[in-house]
Design a protein around this motif. Structure first.
Motif, short mmCIF file in Angstrom:
data_model
loop_
_atom_site.label_atom_id
_atom_site.label_comp_id
_atom_site.label_asym_id
_atom_site.label_seq_id
_atom_site.Cartn_x
_atom_site.Cartn_y
_atom_site.Cartn_z
N GLU A 35 0.82 -1.06 -0.04
CA GLU A 35 -0.05 -0.01 0.04
C GLU A 35 0.88 1.29 -0.04
O GLU A 35 0.61 2.16 -0.74
CB GLU A 35 -1.00 0.22 1.12
N ARG A 36 1.90 1.37 0.75
CA ARG A 36 2.76 2.64 0.89
C ARG A 36 3.59 2.58 -0.55
O ARG A 36 3.64 3.81 -0.92
CB ARG A 36 3.89 2.28 2.03
N GLU A 37 3.98 1.38 -1.09
CA GLU A 37 4.45 1.70 -2.50
C GLU A 37 3.63 2.35 -3.28
O GLU A 37 4.10 2.75 -4.41
CB GLU A 37 5.19 0.30 -2.84
N MET A 38 2.31 1.87 -3.39
CA MET A 38 1.49 2.17 -4.55
C MET A 38 0.82 3.64 -4.46
O MET A 38 0.33 4.25 -5.18
CB MET A 38 0.15 1.27 -4.72
N THR A 39 0.85 4.13 -3.01
CA THR A 39 0.08 5.24 -2.82
C THR A 39 0.90 6.45 -2.31
O THR A 39 0.45 7.55 -1.93
CB THR A 39 -1.03 5.03 -1.61
N ARG A 40 2.10 6.16 -1.87
CA ARG A 40 3.10 7.34 -1.49
C ARG A 40 4.01 7.74 -2.44
O ARG A 40 4.88 6.88 -2.75
CB ARG A 40 3.63 6.98 -0.20
N VAL A 41 3.97 8.74 -3.00
CA VAL A 41 4.85 9.46 -4.09
C VAL A 41 5.90 10.33 -3.28
O VAL A 41 5.35 11.51 -2.86
CB VAL A 41 4.38 9.76 -5.41
N ILE A 42 7.23 9.80 -3.56
CA ILE A 42 8.09 11.00 -2.62
C ILE A 42 9.21 11.54 -3.81
O ILE A 42 9.69 10.72 -4.25
CB ILE A 42 8.86 10.44 -1.36
N ARG A 43 9.15 12.80 -3.84
CA ARG A 43 10.31 13.47 -4.52
C ARG A 43 10.23 13.01 -5.97
O ARG A 43 11.51 12.73 -6.62
CB ARG A 43 11.70 13.20 -4.00
N LEU A 44 9.12 12.90 -6.60
CA LEU A 44 9.16 12.55 -8.05
C LEU A 44 9.54 13.64 -9.00
O LEU A 44 8.86 14.70 -8.92
CB LEU A 44 7.57 12.29 -8.26
N PRO A 45 10.63 13.64 -9.76
CA PRO A 45 11.33 14.67 -10.70
C PRO A 45 10.23 14.64 -11.93
O PRO A 45 10.46 14.16 -13.08
CB PRO A 45 12.46 14.10 -10.91
N ALA A 46 9.09 15.32 -11.75
CA ALA A 46 8.06 15.14 -12.97
C ALA A 46 8.37 16.12 -13.96
O ALA A 46 7.80 15.97 -14.74
CB ALA A 46 6.57 15.54 -12.20
N PHE A 47 8.77 17.51 -13.52
CA PHE A 47 8.84 18.52 -14.77
C PHE A 47 10.26 19.17 -14.54
O PHE A 47 10.56 19.45 -13.44
CB PHE A 47 7.77 19.55 -14.35
N GLU A 48 10.59 19.65 -15.68
CA GLU A 48 11.69 20.35 -15.91
C GLU A 48 11.32 21.86 -15.91
O GLU A 48 10.40 22.04 -16.79
CB GLU A 48 12.73 20.00 -17.22
N LEU A 49 11.87 22.82 -15.27
CA LEU A 49 11.55 24.07 -15.19
C LEU A 49 12.43 25.27 -16.01
O LEU A 49 12.35 26.35 -15.76
CB LEU A 49 11.23 24.56 -13.77
N ASP A 50 13.43 24.59 -16.75
CA ASP A 50 14.40 25.50 -17.19
C ASP A 50 13.79 26.64 -18.13
O ASP A 50 14.35 27.80 -18.44
CB ASP A 50 15.47 24.78 -17.98
N GLU A 51 12.71 26.28 -18.71
CA GLU A 51 12.36 27.16 -19.72
C GLU A 51 11.22 28.61 -19.39
O GLU A 51 10.70 29.17 -19.93
CB GLU A 51 11.51 26.64 -21.14
N PHE A 52 10.85 28.49 -17.97
CA PHE A 52 10.05 29.48 -17.59
C PHE A 52 10.64 30.38 -16.70
O PHE A 52 11.58 30.29 -15.84
CB PHE A 52 8.79 28.59 -16.61
N PRO A 53 10.05 31.71 -16.83
CA PRO A 53 10.61 32.98 -16.37
C PRO A 53 10.54 32.93 -14.82
O PRO A 53 9.55 32.29 -14.55
CB PRO A 53 9.66 34.26 -17.04
N SER A 54 11.41 33.36 -14.04
CA SER A 54 11.34 33.22 -12.75
C SER A 54 10.45 34.29 -11.90
O SER A 54 9.92 33.99 -11.01
CB SER A 54 12.63 33.64 -12.09
N SER A 55 9.76 35.06 -12.99
CA SER A 55 8.66 35.71 -12.16
C SER A 55 7.31 34.94 -12.22
O SER A 55 6.35 35.51 -11.59
CB SER A 55 8.35 37.07 -12.97
N TRP A 56 7.09 34.19 -13.05
CA TRP A 56 5.90 33.25 -13.17
C TRP A 56 5.58 32.41 -11.65
O TRP A 56 6.52 31.96 -11.24
CB TRP A 56 5.84 32.15 -14.24
N ARG A 57 4.48 32.51 -11.51
CA ARG A 57 4.03 31.61 -10.22
C ARG A 57 3.46 30.37 -11.05
O ARG A 57 2.61 30.37 -11.73
CB ARG A 57 3.10 32.12 -9.29
N LEU A 58 3.91 29.03 -10.43
CA LEU A 58 3.30 27.81 -10.90
C LEU A 58 3.01 27.09 -10.24
O LEU A 58 3.03 27.17 -8.86
CB LEU A 58 4.86 26.96 -11.67
N ILE A 59 1.90 26.26 -10.45
CA ILE A 59 1.22 25.14 -9.50
C ILE A 59 1.25 23.66 -10.51
O ILE A 59 1.29 23.62 -11.50
CB ILE A 59 -0.26 25.65 -9.28
#
Length: 172
Positions: free
Chosen positions: A108-132
């Motif tokens: 259950e822990r392996e399937m339902t708990r996600v920790i430090r998933l490297p999902a998105f690269e953020l290199d191309e977004f300006p630092s002034s943008w607020r992201l969610i």
């Protein structure tokens, strides 16, 4: 388009950590391991969850398409001879981890708990943008009235707003 239904399962509010211009995401799915789900796993059929993740620019009173989308699939298969569960994890369709567990609590822990998933690269977004980041879990399907397909989903969990580090300067 299939209808949707939720059955008490909830996704926690994702927590985003920006590290080296990557969004590392933590979240947890609760109340998804019910008797029906465990019966499917015990049958030996590949059974799991699909987590849909979206990266969006925060805008007040404005709905945009996500800037990035990806999926995280977590599938378990039970080996009755070895009495072990094999848990495969795929990010964006690519296998990232395959692990064997013997205990139901560990499964259950392996399937339902996600920790430090490297999902998105953020290199191309300006630092002034607020992201969610938004996350939703899909837990299979069923039919209503014997002919209407229904996808069983949680509501979206939405992270706090965050900004990139070392990203493009404004106006670039």
């Amino acid at each position: 388009m299939p209808a949707t239904a939720t059955f008490g399962a909830e996704i926690s509010k994702p927590v985003v950590t920006v590290e080296e211009n990557r969004a590392l995401i933590d979240f947890e799915l609760s109340e998804a391991f019910d008797e029906r789900f465990l019966d499917r796993i015990q049958s030996g059929l590949p059974t799991g969850f699909v987590y849909r993740l979206e990266l969006r620019k925060d805008r007040k009173r404005w709905y945009d398409r996500p800037m990035r989308e990806t999926t995280l699939q977590v599938v378990a298969m039970y080996d009755a001879v070895a009495r072990e569960y094999l848990v495969n994890t795929k990010l964006g369709g690519k296998l990232v981890e395959s692990r064997g567990v013997t205990d139901l609590a560990d499964l259950e822990r392996e399937m339902t708990r996600v920790i430090r998933l490297p999902a998105f690269e953020l290199d191309e977004f300006p630092s002034s943008w607020r992201l969610i980041v938004r996350v939703r879990a899909e837990m299979g399907s069923k039919t209503l009235l014997s002919f209407i397909p229904v996808t069983i989903k949680t509501d979206w969990g939405e992270s706090k707003k965050f900004r990139t580090k070392n990203a493009l300067p404004d106006g670039a």
